[in-house]
Design an enzyme around this catalytic site. Structure first.
Site, short mmCIF file in Angstrom:
data_model
loop_
_atom_site.label_atom_id
_atom_site.label_comp_id
_atom_site.label_asym_id
_atom_site.label_seq_id
_atom_site.Cartn_x
_atom_site.Cartn_y
_atom_site.Cartn_z
N LYS A 1 1.10 -59.02 36.40
CA LYS A 1 2.27 -59.00 37.29
C LYS A 1 1.87 -59.54 38.64
O LYS A 1 0.69 -59.48 39.00
CB LYS A 1 2.75 -57.55 37.47
CG LYS A 1 4.20 -57.44 37.92
CD LYS A 1 5.14 -57.45 36.75
CE LYS A 1 6.57 -57.58 37.14
NZ LYS A 1 7.44 -57.36 35.97
N ASP B 1 11.16 -61.90 38.24
CA ASP B 1 11.42 -60.46 38.35
C ASP B 1 12.38 -60.37 39.54
O ASP B 1 13.01 -61.38 39.90
CB ASP B 1 10.11 -59.69 38.58
CG ASP B 1 10.25 -58.18 38.32
OD1 ASP B 1 10.12 -57.75 37.17
OD2 ASP B 1 10.51 -57.42 39.28
#
Ligand code: GLU
Length: 460
Positions: free
Chosen positions: A140, A180
């Site tokens: 991430k 995201d």
């Protein structure tokens, strides 16, 4: 319920001790990272049953290794704003676990981003990605850059600067970022363009969520929201509850929310509320999705403006009140910790039957306990919102084979993947003595794949 699981026997007591010891080390080694602690605590506690049954994981020190990212990259992102002033943001990429495939996970651009947020997201991503059945590890990244109020050129300059550092750490077989919060099709386009300029070749599989015209997959935009609703369908079907005709509250109004609303409406249920970070709208006639799409996808406006087009609807300032609206199904699709214990109790008091997490970790640990102990069907994030990253893996597969599948083909694969995630979670929960608890089921099923791969690969 999750946190107070009883120690039934010696093996369970040992497993609990092991888990507590690891958790204490995590807190000590990563001070002030409350979101990361929360994600670790949830997973570790739910692993007690599998650790108790299989001492091999402790023997190979799997927990010690799995809570430590393989690599954390933190970097300066300097860029020039429209006034000609130099701005500096902080960029991150956490390459958490590559046991089952290249690191995979989105990039978040939001002022709240820090090491704790990226590590919690990366940690969750490991198990989520394993559940999809696709060969993708967990990663991430993101930045504390705030896209709100920035011009298109500022977004481009920031994004290019971000990639100018990130490019050296990623690649189609190394680490594959995607979107995201704050990173959508436009940002992925700029990121891809900059990567291509620097690398001097077209490595399509280095990013997912690309535009259809340059290597993106059909149905990727819809995948997270649609997938969450497919997961809800499975939960409801198992209990003989109809989705059609039910009342649904969906928080947020970003990519996940919009396509969750679309699928819920296609399946004949009514969505009466959605929100943004300023407040929520309540439309008792059912949300008009075209208006939400226009405001959010085209005009970049606040959800407040919805009432101008639909004066009968109500706008309420502040976000948590959305959970006081009576509904059969609640889909938190905004951000972490948006449902606390009080909000969960309110939902239960109003008779909610199912909750599925479209966002990452939207329910606090206390809220999860409220749902589980009141027999609310609860779909945890890493199972319920895995559709997005699953279709990202399908995008990588299409890029590798230089073939593009039709929307129907990708959507059918997504549907199968969501059914499969549900089944795996149900079976793991049953096998380890917590039938019906999908938090424990999903965590155990995801963990098992990663831990087993780590064991056979030696001390990695
Ligand atoms: N950001 C999404 C997630 O939380 C998607 C990640 C991806 O497609 O790589 O799973």
């Amino acid at each position: 319920m999750l946190l107070t699981m009883e120690a039934k026997d010696e093996a369970t007591r040992n497993a609990k001790e092991y888990v507590n010891e690891i958790y204490e080390t995590v807190v000590k080694r990563n001070p002030h990272e409350s979101e990361f602690h929360q994600a670790v605590l949830e997973i570790l506690h739910s692993l007690v049953p599998i650790l108790a049954k299989n001492p091999i994981y402790q023997k190979h020190s799997i927990l010690e290794r799995i809570v430590e990212p393989e690599r954390i990259i933190s970097f300066r992102v300097p860029w020039v704003d429209d006034q000609g002033k130099v701005q500096v943001n902080r960029g991150f990429r956490v390459q958490f676990n590559s046991a089952i495939g290249p690191y995979k996970g989105g990039l978040r651009f939001h002022p709240s981003v820090n090491a704790s947020i990226i590590k919690f997201l990366g940690f969750e991503q490991i198990y989520k990605n394993a559940l999809t059945g696709q060969p993708i590890g967990g990663g991430k990244g993101g930045s504390d850059f705030d896209p709100k109020g920035k011009s298109d050129m500022e977004i481009m300059r920031f994004t290019q600067s971000f990639m100018t550092e990130l490019y050296r750490h990623i690649g189609p077989d190394i680490d594959v970022p995607a979107g995201d919060i704050g990173v959508g099709g436009r940002e992925i386009g700029y990121l891809f363009g900059q990567y291509k300029r620097i690398r001097g070749g077209n490595e399509a599989g280095v990013l997912t969520g690309k535009g259809i015209g340059y290597g993106g997959s059909l149905a990727r935009t819809e995948a997270t929201g649609y997938g969450t609703v497919y997961f809800v369908q499975e939960m409801l079907q198992d209990k003989g509850i109809e989705l059609e005709g039910s009342t649904v509250v969906v928080s947020g109004s970003g990519n996940v929310s919009i396509y969750a609303i679309e699928k819920v409406q296609q399946l004949g249920a009514q969505v009466v509320a959605c929100s943004d970070s300023n407040g929520y709208i309540y439309d008792k006639n059912g949300i008009n999705l075209d208006t939400v799409k226009r405001l959010k996808e085209v005009e970049g406006k606040r959800i407040k403006e919805y009432v101008e087009a639909h004066p009968h609807a109500e706008y309420v300032e502040g976000c948590t009140g959305i959970w006081s609206i009576p509904c059969d199904i609640a889909l938190p699709c905004a951000t972490q910790n948006e449902i606390d214990e009080e909000a969960a109790k309110q939902l239960v008091a109003n008779g909610v039957k199912a909750v599925a997490e479209g966002a990452n970790m939207p329910s606090t640990l206390e809220a999860v306990d409220v749902f589980l102990s009141n027999d609310v069907l609860f779909g945890p994030a890493k199972a319920a919102n895995a559709g997005g990253v699953a279709v990202s893996a399908l995008e990588m597969a299409q890029n590798s084979s230089r073939i593009a599948w039709s929307f129907e083909e990708v959507d059918a694969k997504l549907h199968d993947i969501m059914k499969n995630i549900y089944q795996q979670s149900v079976q793991a929960a049953e096998e380890y003595g917590y039938a019906g608890n999908l938090v424990i089921g999903a965590n155990i099923a995801g963990f098992k794949k990663v831990a087993d791969a780590m064991i056979v690969q030696g001390v990695i």
